[in-house]
Design a protein around this motif. Structure first.
Motif, PDB file in Angstrom:
ATOM      1  N   ARG A   1      45.790  38.619  34.253  1.00  0.00           N
ATOM      2  CA  ARG A   1      46.346  39.665  35.122  1.00  0.00           C
ATOM      3  C   ARG A   1      47.592  39.151  35.828  1.00  0.00           C
ATOM      4  NH1 ARG A   1      48.812  42.861  36.657  1.00  0.00           N
ATOM      5  NH2 ARG A   1      48.441  44.609  38.084  1.00  0.00           N
ATOM      6  N   GLY A   2      47.564  37.910  36.268  1.00  0.00           N
ATOM      7  CA  GLY A   2      48.741  37.327  36.912  1.00  0.00           C
ATOM      8  C   GLY A   2      49.910  37.174  35.962  1.00  0.00           C
TER       9      GLY A   2
ATOM     10  N   THR B   1      40.514  35.884  33.170  1.00  0.00           N
ATOM     11  CA  THR B   1      41.038  37.234  33.355  1.00  0.00           C
ATOM     12  C   THR B   1      41.950  37.313  34.575  1.00  0.00           C
ATOM     13  OG1 THR B   1      39.105  37.959  34.646  1.00  0.00           O
ATOM     14  CG2 THR B   1      39.016  38.251  32.251  1.00  0.00           C
ATOM     15  N   ALA B   2      41.688  36.478  35.593  1.00  0.00           N
ATOM     16  CA  ALA B   2      42.567  36.440  36.763  1.00  0.00           C
ATOM     17  C   ALA B   2      43.961  35.964  36.365  1.00  0.00           C
ATOM     18  CB  ALA B   2      41.983  35.536  37.838  1.00  0.00           C
ATOM     19  N   TYR B   3      44.016  34.908  35.562  1.00  0.00           N
ATOM     20  CA  TYR B   3      45.318  34.411  35.130  1.00  0.00           C
ATOM     21  C   TYR B   3      46.024  35.404  34.216  1.00  0.00           C
ATOM     22  CZ  TYR B   3      45.125  29.765  37.195  1.00  0.00           C
ATOM     23  OH  TYR B   3      45.121  28.719  38.086  1.00  0.00           O
TER      24      TYR B   3
ATOM     25  N   ILE C   1      46.912  40.578  44.486  1.00  0.00           N
ATOM     26  CA  ILE C   1      46.158  41.508  43.650  1.00  0.00           C
ATOM     27  C   ILE C   1      44.683  41.317  43.983  1.00  0.00           C
ATOM     28  CG2 ILE C   1      45.432  42.081  41.301  1.00  0.00           C
ATOM     29  CD1 ILE C   1      48.195  41.252  40.329  1.00  0.00           C
TER      30      ILE C   1
ATOM     31  N   GLN D   1      50.546  39.012  33.365  1.00  0.00           N
ATOM     32  CA  GLN D   1      51.096  40.346  33.128  1.00  0.00           C
ATOM     33  C   GLN D   1      52.015  40.767  34.272  1.00  0.00           C
ATOM     34  OE1 GLN D   1      47.343  42.327  32.703  1.00  0.00           O
ATOM     35  NE2 GLN D   1      47.282  42.104  30.474  1.00  0.00           N
ATOM     36  N   PHE D   2      51.581  40.505  35.495  1.00  0.00           N
ATOM     37  CA  PHE D   2      52.405  40.811  36.664  1.00  0.00           C
ATOM     38  C   PHE D   2      53.720  40.035  36.609  1.00  0.00           C
ATOM     39  CE2 PHE D   2      53.899  39.685  40.906  1.00  0.00           C
ATOM     40  CZ  PHE D   2      53.896  40.911  41.574  1.00  0.00           C
TER      41      PHE D   2
ATOM     42  N   VAL E   1      45.447  36.136  43.211  1.00  0.00           N
ATOM     43  CA  VAL E   1      44.569  37.092  42.532  1.00  0.00           C
ATOM     44  C   VAL E   1      43.168  36.843  43.067  1.00  0.00           C
ATOM     45  CG1 VAL E   1      43.725  37.980  40.331  1.00  0.00           C
ATOM     46  CG2 VAL E   1      46.048  37.028  40.477  1.00  0.00           C
TER      47      VAL E   1
ATOM     48  N   ASP F   1      39.217  37.754  43.727  1.00  0.00           N
ATOM     49  CA  ASP F   1      38.091  38.457  43.111  1.00  0.00           C
ATOM     50  C   ASP F   1      37.079  38.944  44.149  1.00  0.00           C
ATOM     51  OD1 ASP F   1      39.056  38.348  40.571  1.00  0.00           O
ATOM     52  OD2 ASP F   1      37.526  37.033  39.761  1.00  0.00           O
TER      53      ASP F   1
ATOM     54  N   ARG G   1      40.750  42.284  43.146  1.00  0.00           N
ATOM     55  CA  ARG G   1      39.864  42.804  42.105  1.00  0.00           C
ATOM     56  C   ARG G   1      38.454  42.908  42.668  1.00  0.00           C
ATOM     57  NH1 ARG G   1      40.654  39.718  36.593  1.00  0.00           N
ATOM     58  NH2 ARG G   1      39.586  38.038  37.706  1.00  0.00           N
TER      59      ARG G   1
ATOM     60  N   ASN H   1      46.069  39.755  25.527  1.00  0.00           N
ATOM     61  CA  ASN H   1      44.978  40.731  25.532  1.00  0.00           C
ATOM     62  C   ASN H   1      43.845  40.365  24.577  1.00  0.00           C
ATOM     63  OD1 ASN H   1      46.530  41.180  23.240  1.00  0.00           O
ATOM     64  ND2 ASN H   1      46.154  43.392  23.219  1.00  0.00           N
TER      65      ASN H   1
END
Length: 251
Positions: A76-77, A72-74, A62, A79-80, A36, A38, A64, A176
């Protein structure tokens, strides 16, 4: 169901990323990797893309826009990983402070020994840190002692960022609603897992400070953790932690 995914957040890690990916992909246990990134201006994402062909879809990326924070990076990870059906999801730094070989030990703690969360711990068998200045070692160590005192959570390395989760942990935690960025994010993930009653194992590791690239640590991240722990503990007093049906593999 896919088995293992290692999430690696990056910002300006061109010196490390290809070596790290090669090390992970060569382990005896199969791990897929999600980077991920940034918006690294040094071209980190391009180097990841260069390695994707020929690895049977084991390297994911991913991208960003801008530095949006470790937490937030984790998220997002995570969720993936859940969307793609991975069973064991790992957190890992990109700078080789975490030894890729220890991924196997974290995996075994969960897959073979039945733990829901395995934490690569610097402090479970003393202080196992290499090349850090003594001031940083003391701050990190006593930060974990502070977390134990405030929360009652029986974990010696509360700020550790090298972990293996069974997917049931991530399904239970309200991802979230997590708002922290650095150390406080790592603490809150462990605290939530503990409050939900998941089985946690600290696996001793040797943490070695980076030799390539620059540290992303800042005083802002530290103070977020200091105040965030109290906020997190107070909020927990007004919450009920109920696992969703069939969420825990240990039930």
């Amino acid at each position: 169901m896919r088995e293992n995914l290692v999430i690696v957040p990056t910002y300006n890690e061109k010196e490390n990323i290809q070596l790290l990916l090669s090390s992970i992909l060569s382990l005896a246990v199969n791990f897929d990797v999600l980077v991920v990134d940034d918006g690294s201006p040094d071209g980190t994402a391009d180097l990841v893309r260069d390695m994707q062909p020929g690895h049977d879809g084991r390297i994911h990326l991913i991208e960003r826009e801008g530095k949006l924070g470790l937490g937030t990076a984790y998220i997002r990870g995570f969720q993936f990983a859940l969307e793609q059906g991975y069973e064991y999801i790992f957190e890992m730094d990109a700078d080789f402070s975490h030894d890729p070989a220890d991924l196997v030990r974290l995996y075994r703690a969960c897959a073979d020994d039945g733990y829901d969360l395995a934490v690569g711990s610097r402090y479970v068998t003393g202080v196992n840190v290499v090349n850090w200045p003594i001031r940083r070692v003391l701050v990190s160590y006593f930060a974990s002692q502070y977390v134990k005192f405030i929360t009652g959570m029986p974990i010696n390395d509360a700020t550790a960022g090298f972990k293996c989760y069974h997917r049931s942990v991530l399904e239970a935690i309200r991802l979230n609603q997590l708002r922290f960025v650095g150390y406080a994010f790592q603490i809150s993930m462990k605290f939530n897992a503990w409050m939900y009653g998941f089985k946690i194992k600290e696996v001793p590791i040797i943490f070695t400070d980076r030799t390539r690239g620059e540290s992303k640590m800042s005083s802002k991240i530290f103070w977020e953790a200091f105040g965030g722990v109290i906020h997190m503990k107070v909020r927990s007093l007004f919450r009920k932690y109920h696992l969703p049906a069939l969420a825990s593999q240990s039930e």
